[in-house]
Design a protein around this motif. Structure first.
Motif, PDB file in Angstrom:
ATOM      1  N   ASP A  47      25.123  47.334  25.568  1.00  0.00           N
ATOM      2  CA  ASP A  47      24.835  46.758  26.886  1.00  0.00           C
ATOM      3  C   ASP A  47      24.097  45.422  26.810  1.00  0.00           C
ATOM      4  N   GLU A  48      24.125  44.780  25.673  1.00  0.00           N
ATOM      5  CA  GLU A  48      23.469  43.472  25.531  1.00  0.00           C
ATOM      6  C   GLU A  48      24.437  42.350  25.891  1.00  0.00           C
ATOM      7  N   HIS A  49      23.943  41.370  26.639  1.00  0.00           N
ATOM      8  CA  HIS A  49      24.748  40.196  26.977  1.00  0.00           C
ATOM      9  C   HIS A  49      24.821  39.248  25.778  1.00  0.00           C
ATOM     10  N   ILE A  50      26.004  38.712  25.554  1.00  0.00           N
ATOM     11  CA  ILE A  50      26.172  37.665  24.557  1.00  0.00           C
ATOM     12  C   ILE A  50      25.919  36.346  25.276  1.00  0.00           C
ATOM     13  N   GLY A 101      34.131  33.819  19.428  1.00  0.00           N
ATOM     14  CA  GLY A 101      33.609  35.029  18.817  1.00  0.00           C
ATOM     15  C   GLY A 101      34.744  35.909  18.323  1.00  0.00           C
ATOM     16  N   ILE A 102      34.530  36.542  17.180  1.00  0.00           N
ATOM     17  CA  ILE A 102      35.476  37.518  16.642  1.00  0.00           C
ATOM     18  C   ILE A 102      34.705  38.814  16.413  1.00  0.00           C
ATOM     19  N   LEU A 103      35.178  39.885  16.999  1.00  0.00           N
ATOM     20  CA  LEU A 103      34.482  41.161  16.945  1.00  0.00           C
ATOM     21  C   LEU A 103      34.750  41.837  15.605  1.00  0.00           C
ATOM     22  N   ILE A 104      33.730  41.900  14.758  1.00  0.00           N
ATOM     23  CA  ILE A 104      33.853  42.571  13.460  1.00  0.00           C
ATOM     24  C   ILE A 104      33.805  44.077  13.639  1.00  0.00           C
ATOM     25  N   ASP A 105      32.926  44.525  14.511  1.00  0.00           N
ATOM     26  CA  ASP A 105      32.771  45.959  14.752  1.00  0.00           C
ATOM     27  C   ASP A 105      32.178  46.150  16.140  1.00  0.00           C
ATOM     28  N   GLY A 106      32.539  47.263  16.799  1.00  0.00           N
ATOM     29  CA  GLY A 106      31.988  47.550  18.115  1.00  0.00           C
ATOM     30  C   GLY A 106      32.981  47.274  19.230  1.00  0.00           C
ATOM     31  N   SER A 107      32.471  46.955  20.416  1.00  0.00           N
ATOM     32  CA  SER A 107      33.325  46.712  21.581  1.00  0.00           C
ATOM     33  C   SER A 107      32.613  45.762  22.537  1.00  0.00           C
ATOM     34  N   VAL A 108      33.407  44.935  23.201  1.00  0.00           N
ATOM     35  CA  VAL A 108      32.882  43.937  24.134  1.00  0.00           C
ATOM     36  C   VAL A 108      33.763  43.916  25.380  1.00  0.00           C
ATOM     37  N   SER A 167      28.939  48.767  23.010  1.00  0.00           N
ATOM     38  CA  SER A 167      28.470  49.626  21.928  1.00  0.00           C
ATOM     39  C   SER A 167      27.775  48.708  20.925  1.00  0.00           C
ATOM     40  N   PRO A 168      26.998  49.248  19.994  1.00  0.00           N
ATOM     41  CA  PRO A 168      26.428  48.369  18.967  1.00  0.00           C
ATOM     42  C   PRO A 168      27.541  47.563  18.298  1.00  0.00           C
ATOM     43  N   SER A 169      27.384  46.247  18.279  1.00  0.00           N
ATOM     44  CA  SER A 169      28.495  45.385  17.865  1.00  0.00           C
ATOM     45  C   SER A 169      28.048  44.320  16.874  1.00  0.00           C
ATOM     46  N   LEU A 170      28.995  43.928  16.048  1.00  0.00           N
ATOM     47  CA  LEU A 170      28.791  42.854  15.085  1.00  0.00           C
ATOM     48  C   LEU A 170      29.813  41.777  15.388  1.00  0.00           C
ATOM     49  N   VAL A 171      29.337  40.538  15.599  1.00  0.00           N
ATOM     50  CA  VAL A 171      30.221  39.452  16.048  1.00  0.00           C
ATOM     51  C   VAL A 171      30.117  38.264  15.095  1.00  0.00           C
ATOM     52  N   LEU A 172      31.281  37.768  14.714  1.00  0.00           N
ATOM     53  CA  LEU A 172      31.370  36.544  13.918  1.00  0.00           C
ATOM     54  C   LEU A 172      31.634  35.376  14.851  1.00  0.00           C
TER      55      LEU A 172
END
Length: 229
Positions: free
Chosen positions: A40-43, A54-61, A108-113
């Protein structure tokens, strides 16, 4: 927002046909960075996405639009490998689509490149072949993303809540090649995506279940009237 350590990114679709060692070189050449986000964190657009994608390595946006009255609509949802921010202005502080504000929220907890778009579109002096492959992959992914947006337009163009639900489930059944599917949205998110009232969505889902057209439990749906594709 803490910067995460470099991780394996070669599995992402944007690095298709580029080996892991070349991915590391690309990361350094482009000046990429990786950020970790909580649920639930805003980018933050002006810090992360001005001039970057942004490229989502893991998680959901989830990608939302908001009008001047504060009404919010779910435009798209991204899973691992999805790209976002690629159509924001490269050199401007303006971070809107047309006249509507846009927001990106990790569901969800996410990792973004994050990668600078200008350096992708304008390769370095070395003219590395894998750099050209990266640009080609990006264009392919943007085309696929546009097709997905056209799918959504087709879904919400249906007149009734029932038609929108069945159209969406049909699309997911075709994507997942099965009449038993797991949808990536909560009920609230599904209502936002279909542009319908949450209560109306729940009522129509219950009616479809009672009529024997489908069954569901949370995010798992079985469509009895659909053939396996």
């Amino acid at each position: 927002m803490p910067q995460a350590r470099i991780t394996d990114i070669s599995h992402l679709p944007i690095f298709n046909q580029i080996n892991s060692s070349d991915c590391t070189l690309l990361f350094e050449c482009l000046g990429g960075r990786i950020r970790r986000y909580k649920k639930d964190e805003h980018i933050l657009l002006r810090r992360e996405l001005v001039g970057n994608m942004g490229i989502l390595i893991d998680g959901s946006v989830n990608i939302y639009k908001e009008d001047i009255w504060g009404n919010r609509a779910l435009i798209s949802y991204l899973k691992e490998g999805g790209v976002f921010g690629e159509n924001l202005p490269i050199d401007s502080e303006e971070v809107t689509y047309g006249n509507h504000n846009v927001s990106f929220i990790s569901t969800s907890p996410s990792l973004v490149l994050f990668l600078p778009i200008r350096r992708i579109l304008h390769p370095c002096n070395q003219s590395c072949p894998f750099h050209h492959q990266l640009a080609q992959n990006l264009f392919s992914m943007v085309a696929e993303k546009n097709r997905n947006l056209m799918d959504k337009i087709g879904i919400i163009s249906n007149g009734s809540v029932r038609e929108k639900i069945l159209s969406y489930l049909s699309m997911e059944a075709q994507r997942q090649k099965s009449s038993i599917i797991r949808i990536p949205l909560s009920r609230t998110e599904l209502a936002e995506y279909l542009c319908v009232n949450r209560s109306a969505l729940s009522r129509e889902l219950s009616a479809l279940k009672n009529e024997g057209l489908l069954d569901f439990r949370k995010d798992l749906f079985e469509i009895y009237s659909a053939k396996d594709v």
